[in-house]
Design an enzyme around this catalytic site. Structure first.
Site, mmCIF file in Angstrom:
data_model
loop_
_atom_site.group_PDB
_atom_site.id
_atom_site.type_symbol
_atom_site.label_atom_id
_atom_site.label_comp_id
_atom_site.label_asym_id
_atom_site.label_seq_id
_atom_site.Cartn_x
_atom_site.Cartn_y
_atom_site.Cartn_z
ATOM 1 N N GLU A 1 0.809 -1.236 0.000
ATOM 2 C CA GLU A 1 0.000 0.000 0.000
ATOM 3 C C GLU A 1 0.836 1.277 0.000
ATOM 4 O OE1 GLU A 1 -3.630 0.585 1.942
ATOM 5 O OE2 GLU A 1 -4.321 -1.462 1.659
ATOM 6 N N HIS B 1 -2.500 -0.867 9.971
ATOM 7 C CA HIS B 1 -2.016 -2.226 10.253
ATOM 8 C C HIS B 1 -0.808 -2.151 11.181
ATOM 9 C CE1 HIS B 1 -3.975 -4.674 6.905
ATOM 10 N NE2 HIS B 1 -4.428 -3.457 6.723
#
Lengths: 406, 406
Positions: free
Chosen positions: A49, A272
């Site tokens: 990402e 995360h």
């Protein structure tokens, strides 16, 4: 041979959640990630990402001293988001884009636009050949009614097949990434069973971090708390997996995760948690044997379970292909009918045009719009059916081979 | 070790030109292909352009006795068209879909819809591991001004990379397919140079067939004669390539092509000629050494030449991405302007609506149509730019490594 020297490798894996204009405090977090990586001096950094190439370039410039080798994998409209930073030279790379990855019309999910892929970098460290894979699978937006499960299973299967076929000359295989699957999910069992990869969390001699190794936790200020309601401790969807292929052993000495915030700060790296593993790689006296493709006793069951899910996805895709095809045909019929009516009016057959011109035109444009969209959808569903069918076939072939083995 | 037993392998490769409703005498030709294959009893059959799964199923049923093992590769909207029939068991398969393959709006060319790919089947024959690749690259519609050259080069590069990364445990690599490139084209030189594959036609001890091994010849009643005007003898674009990786040698004893018609009949199998090779595979006393990746002296030049072409394609794609983006913005502005005008009229600001309603609506629909199409095109061009850029980067990495080597 106990006397053989040991290679110690420190690996950092993180889904960075760096979506331009959308991710909160992105620039600050990317700076923080860069600073931490530079300070900590890992051997290998696997990121997901990192959607903006500018973020990658900034990281690359910042990390040039401590990680002189890096690679950014480009794919899809937005990019794969995958990149690798390394202390050791990268000898070769390869990108495999998954054949299924959600739907282009699901704009709010956006996975389709990312061209989700697995990236491979080949490295040689102390004479040991490493095949390092970094990936990010399709997100799970609703666990109870997971419309993307067949796509994610196709991805998990393609990932496993890609690793199996490309790692045959490697000594050690490493995989890091956001797999968007819980440890007990069929996709993880399929991936691990079919490749023989081991889970660093399960194998670690020491662990420090979020309970159960979770990487999406309520303590992180960026996570969506409502999504984690059924999982009060959080969920584990980011992994470091490994295996030795030839005459090496790999052991996970330590596994760590961040715990809702980056060390020494008050904000997290991302939504995360980062996963950090310290691996020990040692040459064995004898080749480790056929680790690759060794069927676990339960492997056939796992493949059968995955194949059933892919089959369910295939049936749904076929139904939707039929619906979109029917819609396209109906729109075409309406257009033809309108064309006939218009021609009849022009030829003076009807006394007067029965509809006002404006409504007539609006209807024609509507029909044309539906025709174009339904045709596009039909083509897309046809591709989906092809790929689900192809995967089901491949799984069947493997299943037959597994069942035929004594 | 001259005494080692020799494996003799007969391979058949053909682009079948079996497009439903479009290809002439398709059913008759597919029957003829099936009959010939059954009679001739090759060891391995590599087919392209078998677009219809029904044709594949019919071939499979007919060939079940002589070729008990087969695989059909599914991809894209229409399918990859690739399939393999074999006398020997197929142990494993993998499909790699090329990241670039023409444009969806070029309906008259249609390559985009085929999901052009390379298929891999792994086989073990007499204890020798074969990696067999079958592929079909993007067609060349105009040699003088080949708009698809950058895409075909990306495909050739991805094909070479896929073969290099997946064949490391193989003893022998075979590639058959319609590469849509002449033997001296940069894509072929790149593929051969970067993989070390040898051309069966160039290496054959005996040759029989069309002059220069051509596979698209004026003598074939289905070929487009006007396309072949600059090449009175025809062109060679279908290949069987091979190499030994480990301790084996491969020799091409004989290469044959059909000559404008199938043997013993008055019609050809296809608009392409079939290529048939007889290979001798023998175990050597010593490993053949690092055949894989051995840089030919001129390899760096070839990679640089290919990279320049990909770079030119990248610049063109960037220009077109910009144009489509600008078009989308203009259409959006027009729509906004119309919306403002409509709102002003509704609010009673203007005395009277300046346009007739119908023209106003038609203009709005036109603007909407242009907006949707230009946005779609912009997204597609963005993907194209990403992939061309990624390939250019990879080639640059390889180039640097080649130039750094002593």
């Amino acid at each position: 041979m106990e006397g053989e020297p040991t290679l110690r490798l420190r690996i950092f894996n993180l889904n960075c959640w760096a979506i331009r204009y959308l991710s909160k405090r992105r620039q600050q977090r990317v700076r923080l990630i860069g600073d931490t990586l530079r300070q900590e001096g890992f051997d290998l950094v696997l990121l997901q990402e990192v959607w903006s190439e500018q973020d990658y370039s900034e990281l690359k410039a910042k990390l040039a001293g401590s990680y002189p080798f890096s690679h950014y994998f480009r794919s899809g409209v937005i990019g794969s988001g995958l990149c690798v930073f390394s202390r050791f030279p990268i000898l070769d790379t390869l990108l495999y884009q998954y054949s299924l990855n959600g739907y282009p019309y699901m704009l709010q999910h956006g996975d389709w636009f990312c061209g989700k892929s697995v990236g491979l970098v080949v490295m040689k460290i102390s004479g040991i050949i490493f095949n390092v894979y970094v990936t990010h699978l399709h997100a799970e937006y609703c666990r109870d009614k997971d419309a993307y499960l067949p796509h994610r299973l196709v991805q998990a299967w393609e990932l496993a097949q890609f690793i199996r076929h490309t790692s045959k000359a490697a000594d050690v295989v490493l995989l890091g990434g956001d797999l968007n699957m819980h440890p007990e999910d069929v996709g993880i069992r399929l991936l691990r069973g079919w490749t023989g990869l081991q889970d660093a969390f399960a194998e670690a001699m020491r662990f420090e971090g979020c309970k159960n190794g979770c990487t999406l936790v309520p303590d992180n200020c960026f996570t969506d708390k409502s999504e984690l309601l059924p999982f009060p401790l959080g969920i584990r969807i980011d992994y470091i997996l490994y295996k030795a292929i030839s005459s090496f052993t790999v052991k996970c000495e330590e596994l760590k995760t961040t715990t809702g915030r980056a060390p020494g700060t008050d904000i997290p790296f991302s939504d995360h948690e980062a996963v950090m593993a310290t691996l020990h790689i040692q040459r064995q006296g004898q080749p480790a044997g056929a680790t690759l493709g060794t069927p676990e006793p339960a492997l056939a069951d796992v493949v059968a379970e995955a194949r059933a899910e892919v089959g369910a996805g295939l049936r749904a895709a076929r139904r939707q292909r039929y619906s979109s095809g029917r819609m396209a045909v109906l729109a075409l019929l309406l257009l033809l009918l309108q064309a006939a009516a218009a021609l009849a009016t022009l030829a003076g057959l009807g006394a007067e045009q029965p509809f006002p011109k404006l409504s007539f035109c609006l209807l024609a444009f509507l029909a044309l719009g539906v025709l174009v969209l339904a045709t596009g959808l039909h083509l897309f569903r046809t591709m989906e059916v092809k790929m689900l069918h192809g995967t089901e076939d491949q799984m069947w072939m493997v299943l037959r081979a597994l069942q035929e083995r004594p």
